[in-house]
Every structure is written in C-alpha cells, then in structure tokens.
Design a protein around this motif. Structure first.
Motif, PDB file in Angstrom:
ATOM      1  N   TYR A 199       1.006  -1.290  -0.011  1.00  0.00           N
ATOM      2  CA  TYR A 199       0.406   0.249  -0.109  1.00  0.00           C
ATOM      3  C   TYR A 199       1.025   1.371   0.023  1.00  0.00           C
ATOM      4  O   TYR A 199       1.534   1.168   0.917  1.00  0.00           O
ATOM      5  CB  TYR A 199      -0.720   0.095   1.377  1.00  0.00           C
ATOM      6  CG  TYR A 199      -1.702   1.014   1.273  1.00  0.00           C
ATOM      7  CD1 TYR A 199      -3.161   0.779   0.577  1.00  0.00           C
ATOM      8  CD2 TYR A 199      -1.485   2.445   2.228  1.00  0.00           C
ATOM      9  CE1 TYR A 199      -4.451   1.441   1.108  1.00  0.00           C
ATOM     10  CE2 TYR A 199      -3.097   3.504   2.096  1.00  0.00           C
ATOM     11  CZ  TYR A 199      -3.835   3.118   1.570  1.00  0.00           C
ATOM     12  OH  TYR A 199      -4.780   3.549   1.328  1.00  0.00           O
ATOM     13  N   LYS A 200       0.259   2.120  -0.694  1.00  0.00           N
ATOM     14  CA  LYS A 200       1.764   3.664  -0.941  1.00  0.00           C
ATOM     15  C   LYS A 200       0.306   5.039  -0.987  1.00  0.00           C
ATOM     16  O   LYS A 200      -1.044   4.703  -1.593  1.00  0.00           O
ATOM     17  CB  LYS A 200       2.101   3.755  -2.388  1.00  0.00           C
ATOM     18  CG  LYS A 200       3.013   2.312  -2.282  1.00  0.00           C
ATOM     19  CD  LYS A 200       3.786   2.573  -4.000  1.00  0.00           C
ATOM     20  CE  LYS A 200       4.717   1.408  -4.125  1.00  0.00           C
ATOM     21  NZ  LYS A 200       6.016   1.454  -5.372  1.00  0.00           N
ATOM     22  N   GLU A 201       0.654   6.034   0.015  1.00  0.00           N
ATOM     23  CA  GLU A 201      -0.201   6.891  -0.267  1.00  0.00           C
ATOM     24  C   GLU A 201       0.930   7.751   0.025  1.00  0.00           C
ATOM     25  O   GLU A 201       2.826   8.020   0.425  1.00  0.00           O
ATOM     26  CB  GLU A 201      -0.636   6.938   1.493  1.00  0.00           C
ATOM     27  CG  GLU A 201      -1.893   7.057   1.160  1.00  0.00           C
ATOM     28  CD  GLU A 201      -2.545   7.493   0.407  1.00  0.00           C
ATOM     29  OE1 GLU A 201      -1.911   9.015   0.366  1.00  0.00           O
ATOM     30  OE2 GLU A 201      -3.314   7.285   0.127  1.00  0.00           O
ATOM     31  N   GLY A 202       1.266   9.277  -0.225  1.00  0.00           N
ATOM     32  CA  GLY A 202       1.526  10.637  -0.308  1.00  0.00           C
ATOM     33  C   GLY A 202       1.434  11.704  -0.098  1.00  0.00           C
ATOM     34  O   GLY A 202      -0.327  11.628   0.455  1.00  0.00           O
ATOM     35  N   LEU A 203       2.236  12.470   1.007  1.00  0.00           N
ATOM     36  CA  LEU A 203       1.492  13.997   1.304  1.00  0.00           C
ATOM     37  C   LEU A 203       2.806  14.800   0.498  1.00  0.00           C
ATOM     38  O   LEU A 203       3.591  14.275   0.289  1.00  0.00           O
ATOM     39  CB  LEU A 203       2.041  13.896   2.312  1.00  0.00           C
ATOM     40  CG  LEU A 203       1.056  13.680   3.627  1.00  0.00           C
ATOM     41  CD1 LEU A 203       1.622  13.590   5.155  1.00  0.00           C
ATOM     42  CD2 LEU A 203       0.413  13.580   3.228  1.00  0.00           C
ATOM     43  N   ARG A 204       2.174  16.134   0.227  1.00  0.00           N
ATOM     44  CA  ARG A 204       3.130  17.299  -0.201  1.00  0.00           C
ATOM     45  C   ARG A 204       3.626  17.250   1.046  1.00  0.00           C
ATOM     46  O   ARG A 204       3.620  16.928   2.087  1.00  0.00           O
ATOM     47  CB  ARG A 204       2.711  18.380  -0.097  1.00  0.00           C
ATOM     48  CG  ARG A 204       3.451  19.233  -1.296  1.00  0.00           C
ATOM     49  CD  ARG A 204       1.147  20.075  -2.639  1.00  0.00           C
ATOM     50  NE  ARG A 204       1.559  20.897  -0.972  1.00  0.00           N
ATOM     51  CZ  ARG A 204       0.037  21.409  -1.092  1.00  0.00           C
ATOM     52  NH1 ARG A 204      -0.378  21.903  -2.220  1.00  0.00           N
ATOM     53  NH2 ARG A 204       0.322  22.586   0.100  1.00  0.00           N
TER      54      ARG A 204
END
Length: 327
Positions: A199-204
């Motif tokens: 599972y992958k997620e991102g933020l600025r």
C-alpha cells in the motif's frame, strides 16, 4: 475580562468529556505506569528517558499529554480497535481485529531515502528515544462518512524529516507499508479484491511537515494494536482516513507527485489530496455529514467540517487552490 479564543480543532464545551471522567482516565493511566513524573511535571519525555532503553514489546509507552489536544469525547477503545480498514487483512470492518495477529512488528525499521542529504535506516526504538512521545486527541474522519475521536501517541513527522535533511528538489513524501507473507491478502489476493500491495500513500512536503502531522506508535496510552497499523502509522487529521497509511516501512522523498494506491485504483473517487470537505461529495454519497462512533449505540449524524475542523492550522497551505478540482 479576558476571554480565550478557542482553536479550530477544539470541541464545543457541551461535548467535552466531564472532568471527573477525564481525570479518572488519567488516574488509571498513572496506576498502569503510563504517566510518570515526567508527564505530570511537564518535563520533556525525550530528556527524561534519554538514558533509558525503552522496550517496545512492553504494553505501554512513557509520554506526555499535549494539553492543546486533550478535551474531547473519546471513542471507546473497544470500538476504535474492532472497526477499521486494513485491507491486507480483509475488507470487512472486523477482519483486521480477527486476523492481524499474524503481523510481525518487532524488530521494526524505517528506511528513509530519495531526495535527502542523510538517507537512513532507523529502528522504532531509536525514533522514540530521539523524538519522544506526546498524546494528541484527533478527530478521525473516514471517507466512508464515519468518524471517531482517538488519542494517538506519537511525534511530529516534521522532526524526522528535518533529521534526514531534504534536498531542495524534494517536494513530496511517498510512504510504503510492509508486506509480509502471512498477511491474508498476500496469501490470497482475492481477500482484498486483488489490490496490489505494498500500500502506498503520499503527502506534499509542507503537509508532511505541518505541526499536526504525526507518526503514531500508540493509542489510548498503549502500544498500537496490530489492526490499527502497528507499530508505526501516519496520522494526518485534516485528511480522509485512507491517507493515514499503516505499518510503514519506507519513506521516500521525491520531486514529483507520487501515485498512491487508492488514487491509482480510482482517481475519480479518491484524489491525491483527500482533504475532508463537506462541499465535495463522494461520487456515491454525500460528505456533508458523518456518523460519529462514540459511547452507546447512537447512529446520530453530525455535520462535517472543512479540513475536519483543522482549517486554522492547515488552510493556508491550499490558498488559491481549487479544492473541488484538487480533491
């Protein structure tokens, strides 16, 4: 007469947990050995425990309460730990509770690489000793229109990011969760509708360094249960729950916006930003209100607030942006 202006994240007085109940919770924590003298006296936990070897396998962590985030009616522990999403263990709300005992959480290391001056592999123990722990009660809002109030134990992610010294071209942070062969959805992909893991997620980068953004290692004064993302999860309180990635093993600082798991699966329903916004409906339901999961069996709905009620702290990051287009 001076009057105190409340922070945007504070709950109105009529909903605050009665003082006697809150004090009783603190007394219980003291008896359990969670709140030591350092917490009561306000001594910094990092300094108080610098020479101690914190054992991650114990039931509880030493921490101090962040008083700006401690007045709110809590969701009962039993509900917060038996009703949640963690698709590596199945798609039903109680699947993680029943199946997550197979998750191996010790030893645990976090790799931080990419556009940083100081790439590292750091253990959970070292992170706790270096950055200390605070308790903050945040309102948690799921994209499925239910919510909880949870007391998280953790530290500000920005401190860890500053430690690895981001390069000037680092604009985003990509998070990646653990993959273990005993996870039910790894053994049998149909259990999670063939979602591809990790599972992958991102933020600025500015979102990741916002003072509200935490890496949590515990909840309710205890070590994180496996089903809630043990032993290290992201907590970003102004975004929908799927952004709060669980069981993190890697953070990579990158120049271009990363593609997260749900955004890749269906970008029309799950945007990269995923900021809580009552004015932007999900394609299949309204986001104007939510079912708060608290004491008892009430199914009353409450109004949803823009940025989940944390606009005072985060709205400036989105000045000039179209929040409907950049959902």
């Amino acid at each position: 007469m001076l009057s105190r202006i409340k922070k945007s994240y504070e709950i109105k007085e009529s909903l605050i947990t009665p003082e006697d109940i809150y004090n009783e919770r603190r007394n219980i924590l003291k008896l359990m050995g969670i709140l030591g003298l350092s917490s009561v006296a306000g001594i910094d936990i990092l300094e108080a425990n610098a020479s101690q070897n914190i054992q991650i396998n114990q039931n509880n962590y030493p921490y101090k309460i962040d008083l700006e985030f401690n007045k709110t009616p809590l969701t009962p522990y039993q509900k917060a730990t038996t009703y949640n999403n963690f698709y590596e263990f199945g798609m039903q709300k109680d699947d993680p509770y029943h199946r997550a005992e197979v998750l191996k959480t010790s030893p645990w290391d976090l790799v931080i690489d990419g556009e940083v001056e100081k790439p590292i592999k750091i253990s959970l123990e070292d992170m706790i000793k270096r950055f200390g722990l605070k308790e903050r009660i945040y309102h948690f809002r799921c994209v499925e229109a239910w919510s909880m109030n949870i007391p998280w134990l953790g530290f500000e992610l920005g401190k860890l990011i500053d430690f690895v010294r981001p390069k000037s071209n680092a604009k985003f942070v990509l998070f990646e969760t653990v993959v273990q062969e005993d996870m039910p959805a790894i053994k049998n992909p149909s259990i999670a509708a063939y979602i591809k893991f990790p599972y992958k997620e991102g933020l600025r980068l500015d979102e990741a360094k916002n003072l509200l953004t935490m890496l949590a290692v515990g909840m309710y004064g205890k070590v994180l249960p496996n089903q809630n993302g043990a032993p290290l999860r992201l907590v970003v309180p102004w975004k929908y729950g799927f952004k709060n990635i669980k069981s993190i093993v890697r953070m990579t600082l990158v120049e271009k916006m990363p593609i997260s798991t749900w955004n890749k699966l269906d970008s029309s329903e799950y945007g990269f930003y995923a900021n809580v916004n009552p004015d932007v409906p999900h394609p299949r339901w309204s986001q104007a209100n939510e079912r708060f999961i608290g004491e008892g069996f009430s199914f009353d709905r409450i109004p949803t607030k823009l940025f989940n009620g944390y606009g005072e702290e985060v709205a400036k990051m989105y000045a000039g942006m179209d929040l409907k287009r950049n959902y």
